[in-house]
Design a protein around this motif. Structure first.
Motif, PDB file in Angstrom:
ATOM      1  N   LEU A 197       0.845  -1.196   0.000  1.00  0.00           N
ATOM      2  CA  LEU A 197       0.000   0.000   0.000  1.00  0.00           C
ATOM      3  C   LEU A 197       0.881   1.246   0.000  1.00  0.00           C
ATOM      4  CD1 LEU A 197      -2.821   1.434   0.418  1.00  0.00           C
ATOM      5  CD2 LEU A 197      -2.337   1.318   2.864  1.00  0.00           C
ATOM      6  N   GLY A 198       1.931   1.225   0.850  1.00  0.00           N
ATOM      7  CA  GLY A 198       2.839   2.365   0.913  1.00  0.00           C
ATOM      8  C   GLY A 198       3.428   2.656  -0.459  1.00  0.00           C
ATOM      9  N   VAL A 199       3.859   1.617  -1.160  1.00  0.00           N
ATOM     10  CA  VAL A 199       4.456   1.806  -2.482  1.00  0.00           C
ATOM     11  C   VAL A 199       3.410   2.385  -3.436  1.00  0.00           C
ATOM     12  CG1 VAL A 199       5.450   0.571  -4.467  1.00  0.00           C
ATOM     13  CG2 VAL A 199       6.231   0.057  -2.124  1.00  0.00           C
ATOM     14  N   SER A 200       2.178   1.876  -3.334  1.00  0.00           N
ATOM     15  CA  SER A 200       1.130   2.395  -4.235  1.00  0.00           C
ATOM     16  C   SER A 200       0.793   3.849  -3.889  1.00  0.00           C
ATOM     17  CB  SER A 200      -0.124   1.513  -4.166  1.00  0.00           C
ATOM     18  OG  SER A 200      -0.816   1.770  -2.962  1.00  0.00           O
ATOM     19  N   GLU A 201       1.103   4.257  -2.646  1.00  0.00           N
ATOM     20  CA  GLU A 201       0.864   5.660  -2.263  1.00  0.00           C
ATOM     21  C   GLU A 201       2.078   6.551  -2.576  1.00  0.00           C
ATOM     22  OE1 GLU A 201      -2.138   5.924   1.447  1.00  0.00           O
ATOM     23  OE2 GLU A 201      -0.284   4.876   1.949  1.00  0.00           O
ATOM     24  N   GLY A 202       3.112   5.973  -3.168  1.00  0.00           N
ATOM     25  CA  GLY A 202       4.272   6.769  -3.585  1.00  0.00           C
ATOM     26  C   GLY A 202       5.525   6.541  -2.754  1.00  0.00           C
ATOM     27  N   ALA A 203       5.524   5.524  -1.890  1.00  0.00           N
ATOM     28  CA  ALA A 203       6.706   5.318  -1.049  1.00  0.00           C
ATOM     29  C   ALA A 203       7.853   4.703  -1.829  1.00  0.00           C
ATOM     30  CB  ALA A 203       6.362   4.400   0.127  1.00  0.00           C
ATOM     31  N   HIS A 204       9.050   5.064  -1.377  1.00  0.00           N
ATOM     32  CA  HIS A 204      10.260   4.416  -1.863  1.00  0.00           C
ATOM     33  C   HIS A 204      10.771   3.574  -0.691  1.00  0.00           C
ATOM     34  CE1 HIS A 204      14.519   4.063  -2.610  1.00  0.00           C
ATOM     35  NE2 HIS A 204      14.804   4.920  -1.651  1.00  0.00           N
ATOM     36  N   ILE A 205      11.067   2.281  -0.979  1.00  0.00           N
ATOM     37  CA  ILE A 205      11.550   1.421   0.113  1.00  0.00           C
ATOM     38  C   ILE A 205      13.049   1.660   0.279  1.00  0.00           C
ATOM     39  CG2 ILE A 205      11.825  -0.958   0.945  1.00  0.00           C
ATOM     40  CD1 ILE A 205       9.379  -1.733  -0.704  1.00  0.00           C
ATOM     41  N   ARG A 206      13.407   2.318   1.372  1.00  0.00           N
ATOM     42  CA  ARG A 206      14.817   2.650   1.580  1.00  0.00           C
ATOM     43  C   ARG A 206      15.621   1.404   1.981  1.00  0.00           C
ATOM     44  NH1 ARG A 206      17.724   7.485   2.564  1.00  0.00           N
ATOM     45  NH2 ARG A 206      19.880   6.809   2.705  1.00  0.00           N
ATOM     46  N   THR A 207      15.000   0.585   2.794  1.00  0.00           N
ATOM     47  CA  THR A 207      15.627  -0.705   3.132  1.00  0.00           C
ATOM     48  C   THR A 207      14.536  -1.670   3.563  1.00  0.00           C
ATOM     49  OG1 THR A 207      17.313  -1.836   4.445  1.00  0.00           O
ATOM     50  CG2 THR A 207      16.101  -0.115   5.570  1.00  0.00           C
ATOM     51  N   GLY A 208      14.791  -2.965   3.446  1.00  0.00           N
ATOM     52  CA  GLY A 208      13.841  -3.975   3.904  1.00  0.00           C
ATOM     53  C   GLY A 208      12.752  -4.240   2.877  1.00  0.00           C
ATOM     54  N   GLY A 209      11.543  -4.529   3.392  1.00  0.00           N
ATOM     55  CA  GLY A 209      10.416  -4.779   2.512  1.00  0.00           C
ATOM     56  C   GLY A 209      10.380  -6.196   1.959  1.00  0.00           C
ATOM     57  N   VAL A 210      11.188  -7.094   2.522  1.00  0.00           N
ATOM     58  CA  VAL A 210      11.202  -8.492   2.040  1.00  0.00           C
ATOM     59  C   VAL A 210      11.298  -9.462   3.225  1.00  0.00           C
ATOM     60  CG1 VAL A 210      12.253  -8.045  -0.223  1.00  0.00           C
ATOM     61  CG2 VAL A 210      13.711  -8.392   1.786  1.00  0.00           C
ATOM     62  N   ARG A 211      11.021 -10.726   2.922  1.00  0.00           N
ATOM     63  CA  ARG A 211      11.248 -11.776   3.922  1.00  0.00           C
ATOM     64  C   ARG A 211      12.719 -12.186   3.845  1.00  0.00           C
ATOM     65  NH1 ARG A 211       6.056 -15.862   2.997  1.00  0.00           N
ATOM     66  NH2 ARG A 211       4.492 -14.199   3.057  1.00  0.00           N
ATOM     67  N   PRO A 212      13.397 -12.294   4.969  1.00  0.00           N
ATOM     68  CA  PRO A 212      14.775 -12.770   4.896  1.00  0.00           C
ATOM     69  C   PRO A 212      14.799 -14.275   4.660  1.00  0.00           C
ATOM     70  CG  PRO A 212      14.153 -12.415   7.177  1.00  0.00           C
ATOM     71  CD  PRO A 212      12.959 -12.054   6.348  1.00  0.00           C
ATOM     72  N   HIS A 213      15.839 -14.749   4.011  1.00  0.00           N
ATOM     73  CA  HIS A 213      15.962 -16.203   3.801  1.00  0.00           C
ATOM     74  C   HIS A 213      17.267 -16.679   4.392  1.00  0.00           C
ATOM     75  CE1 HIS A 213      12.376 -16.539   1.478  1.00  0.00           C
ATOM     76  NE2 HIS A 213      12.725 -15.458   0.796  1.00  0.00           N
ATOM     77  N   GLY A 214      17.385 -17.958   4.526  1.00  0.00           N
ATOM     78  CA  GLY A 214      18.643 -18.506   5.039  1.00  0.00           C
ATOM     79  C   GLY A 214      18.367 -19.438   6.179  1.00  0.00           C
ATOM     80  N   ALA A 215      19.488 -19.946   6.714  1.00  0.00           N
ATOM     81  CA  ALA A 215      19.396 -20.982   7.739  1.00  0.00           C
ATOM     82  C   ALA A 215      18.438 -20.584   8.850  1.00  0.00           C
ATOM     83  CB  ALA A 215      20.783 -21.210   8.323  1.00  0.00           C
ATOM     84  N   GLY A 216      17.474 -21.466   9.103  1.00  0.00           N
ATOM     85  CA  GLY A 216      16.579 -21.291  10.239  1.00  0.00           C
ATOM     86  C   GLY A 216      15.498 -20.250  10.034  1.00  0.00           C
ATOM     87  N   MET A 217      15.424 -19.658   8.846  1.00  0.00           N
ATOM     88  CA  MET A 217      14.442 -18.575   8.717  1.00  0.00           C
ATOM     89  C   MET A 217      13.295 -18.882   7.769  1.00  0.00           C
ATOM     90  SD  MET A 217      16.039 -14.913   9.301  1.00  0.00           S
ATOM     91  CE  MET A 217      17.600 -14.897   8.513  1.00  0.00           C
ATOM     92  N   ASP A 218      13.430 -19.948   6.988  1.00  0.00           N
ATOM     93  CA  ASP A 218      12.456 -20.152   5.923  1.00  0.00           C
ATOM     94  C   ASP A 218      11.079 -20.606   6.411  1.00  0.00           C
ATOM     95  OD1 ASP A 218      14.309 -19.217   4.257  1.00  0.00           O
ATOM     96  OD2 ASP A 218      14.960 -21.178   3.497  1.00  0.00           O
ATOM     97  N   ASN A 219      11.029 -21.250   7.573  1.00  0.00           N
ATOM     98  CA  ASN A 219       9.714 -21.710   8.047  1.00  0.00           C
ATOM     99  C   ASN A 219       9.069 -20.756   9.058  1.00  0.00           C
ATOM    100  OD1 ASN A 219       9.885 -24.039   6.513  1.00  0.00           O
ATOM    101  ND2 ASN A 219      11.092 -25.082   8.095  1.00  0.00           N
ATOM    102  N   GLY A 220       9.855 -19.825   9.584  1.00  0.00           N
ATOM    103  CA  GLY A 220       9.311 -18.874  10.563  1.00  0.00           C
ATOM    104  C   GLY A 220       8.716 -17.670   9.853  1.00  0.00           C
ATOM    105  N   TYR A 221       8.141 -16.768  10.668  1.00  0.00           N
ATOM    106  CA  TYR A 221       7.419 -15.624  10.086  1.00  0.00           C
ATOM    107  C   TYR A 221       8.283 -14.364  10.158  1.00  0.00           C
ATOM    108  CZ  TYR A 221       4.120 -19.163  11.673  1.00  0.00           C
ATOM    109  OH  TYR A 221       3.504 -20.359  11.950  1.00  0.00           O
ATOM    110  N   PHE A 222       9.488 -14.459   9.582  1.00  0.00           N
ATOM    111  CA  PHE A 222      10.439 -13.343   9.679  1.00  0.00           C
ATOM    112  C   PHE A 222      10.156 -12.281   8.620  1.00  0.00           C
ATOM    113  CE2 PHE A 222      12.516 -16.959  11.646  1.00  0.00           C
ATOM    114  CZ  PHE A 222      13.062 -16.402  12.790  1.00  0.00           C
ATOM    115  N   TYR A 223      10.580 -11.056   8.933  1.00  0.00           N
ATOM    116  CA  TYR A 223      10.454  -9.953   7.971  1.00  0.00           C
ATOM    117  C   TYR A 223      11.607  -8.985   8.251  1.00  0.00           C
ATOM    118  CZ  TYR A 223       8.020  -6.783   4.821  1.00  0.00           C
ATOM    119  OH  TYR A 223       7.670  -6.002   3.737  1.00  0.00           O
TER     120      TYR A 223
END
Ligand code: NAP
Length: 492
Positions: free
Chosen positions: A342-368
């Motif tokens: 929604l933020g992006v559709s309202e004109g936001a620029h994602i300075r950092t983040g905005g994704v799910r992290p991947h890697g050991a121990g993180m793929d089944n949890g609800y990380f962001y």
């Protein structure tokens, strides 16, 4: 899995399985079940409340002298301290917070019981100035059965914040924890029993809020509800309370502004802003989620916050090095992702983040990942609505007047932060911003001796502080006649 057995609930002092549907409580870091239980049913609610009323009238809890009840609460605090590590580990599994945070919450719960025990022992009733031949006094009485309805984001601390003053006041308490985090409230009921709180005085009824919470709130024997949770639920409870003429306290949502002035100690402010939004994965009512930075330092400051956000250690809540754990559920993470879209559709620029992290121990949890959005105005939906996750909206400001206008332009008014070395400006802004709590050159610090609560859609009433006990009591005025003069009409 804590146990493969179904966990019993505490229903009016009896430990037994709930009469509702069976469900599993999941560890947010892995999605694996950690406990199985059967939710409370509405019949359980009725039984627990009727038994609580009986225990209130007959167990002697309400009649104990203040120092006697305080001694039991001191024992609760001590048992929490004795069992601190297993409790902190269980809470980590219950809601996925990093272990360092759950240790702090357990310590805070013990401190809350200790504080209200001390407050109870030293509370004084008042003799008021008499206006006639009588002594006038203002005293307080326990209410009877009261309810505590809590959310999932800070179990044990939120329950203690309600349970300790309500018990100190002499009431019986029905606790309704969030369905997804039932374990800490059940532990507190066990600890209260071990400390000597009579059976039936504390019940713990996990289950869906719209069914169990509603049945508790509407029950005629429930004399007060202390609620922490979302604003929509709080308003719903307030309507029921209005019909019953029942007092409530409502600790609700927030979208708190953090203001960084050009003269701020930037090292300190970068850390404070980061901690204010990203600790507890942003799942915090007081998260400093709207960042206002003086335009002259905006680029430098936001660059530093973004670099520090990227470097945060997201991952295994069991590790002492982890700074940000997972979000509470898969569904909640999806709601945060929708807000970023929604933020992006309202004109936001994602300075950092905005994704799910991947890697050991993180793929089944609800990380962001810690996320910073720029380019939005204060009136965008993403800037105005509570996201309740690790998403910071950063905006520059040009003048103090504009800053205050925008900081106060929100339906919420729970908390605010000011970062400035100029004590006069910090004082001016601290007084001008509308919020239940203002932190100056610090953020997200708490003291149980200081009242907490929100204005506007952030809530009604205050918790904590010595006066916190009176929230769970009815006030009574007493007049004692001191002479034998007949009252005026007695002579007619
Ligand atoms: P929520 O959905 O309002 O739930 C809070 C509690 O209320 C849960 O135990 C929930 O049960 C129960 N509930 C739901 N519907 C109910 C109803 N009709 N009647 C009675 N109880 C009902 O909030 P949440 O999503 O769990 O928590 C996040 C919100 O809490 C955020 O808005 C956050 O800002 C706020 N919060 C405020 C403070 C504060 O001190 N101001 C502190 C922490 C959190 P179930 O979840 O089991 O269905």
């Amino acid at each position: 899995m804590i146990s493969t057995e179904l966990l019993p609930l505490n229903i009016g002092g009896e430990w037994r399985l709930g009469g509702g549907d069976a469900y599993e409580s999941l560890y947010p870091a892995t999605g694996e079940p950690i406990a199985r239980l059967k939710a409370a049913s509405t019949a359980d609610v009725d039984e627990a409340i009727v038994r609580a009323d009986l225990a209130f009238r007959t167990s002697g809890w309400a009649q104990k002298l203040p120092h006697e009840r305080a001694a039991v609460l001191h024992r609760v605090a001590q048992i929490i301290r004795d069992e601190a590590e297993p409790l902190a580990q269980k809470q980590r599994l219950d809601n996925g917070k990093p272990i360092n945070e759950t240790r702090a919450l357990v310590a805070s719960a013990a401190g809350t019981f200790q504080f209200f025990a001390a407050a109870l022992e030293t509370l004084e009733e008042t003799i008021t100035p008499s206006r006639g031949p009588f002594v006038t006094m203002s005293v307080h009485e326990p209410m009877g059965v009261v309810a505590a309805i809590t959310p999932w984001n800070s179990p044990i601390a939120s329950e203690a914040q309600k349970l300790a003053p309500a018990l100190a006041a002499g009431n019986a308490v029905i606790v309704k924890p969030a369905e997804v985090t039932p374990l800490m409230a059940l532990e507190l009921a066990r600890i209260c029993e071990k400390a000597g709180v009579p059976k039936g005085i504390v019940s713990v009824l996990p289950g869906r809020g719209s069914v169990i919470g509603d049945a508790i709130t509407k029950h005629p024997l429930v004399k007060r509800v202390s609620f922490t949770g979302g604003t929509a639920t709080g308003k719903h409870i307030a309507h029921i309370a209005a019909d019953k003429m029942m007092p409530v306290s409502l600790e609700l949502g927030g979208k708190s502004p953090t203001m960084v002035l050009e003269d701020a100690d930037l090292d300190h402010a970068v850390n404070g802003v980061l901690y204010g939004i990203f600790s507890s994965s942003g799942e915090s009512c007081i998260a400093g989620s709207r960042l206002f930075v003086a335009r002259s330092i905006y680029d430098e400051f936001v660059t530093r916050v973004a670099e520090a956000a990227k470097a945060l250690r997201v991952g295994d809540p069991a590790s002492e090095r982890t700074q940000m754990g997972p979000l509470i559920t898969a569904k909640h993470r999806e709601s945060i992702e929708r807000y970023v879209e929604l933020g992006v559709s309202e004109g936001a620029h994602i300075r950092t983040g905005g994704v799910r992290p991947h890697g050991a121990g993180m793929d089944n949890g609800y990380f962001y990942t810690p996320t910073i959005l720029e380019g939005l105005t204060n009136n965008a939906r993403t800037t105005q609505e509570e996201i309740f996750g690790p998403v910071l909206v950063a905006m520059p400001f040009d003048s103090e007047e504009q800053l205050i206008e925008q900081a106060n332009d929100s339906i919420y008014a729970l908390a605010a932060g000011v970062w400035s070395r100029d004590f006069k400006r910090a004082w001016r802004l601290g007084r001008a911003v509308q919020a239940g709590t203002v932190w100056i050159n610090t953020y997200k610090q708490f003291s149980v001796s200081t009242p907490f609560g929100g204005w506007r859609d952030s809530g009604l009433g205050r918790e904590k502080g010595r006066e916190g006990i009176f929230q769970y009591m009815e006030q009574k005025s007493m007049y004692w006649g001191t002479n034998d003069q007949p009252l005026p009409w007695a002579n007619q």
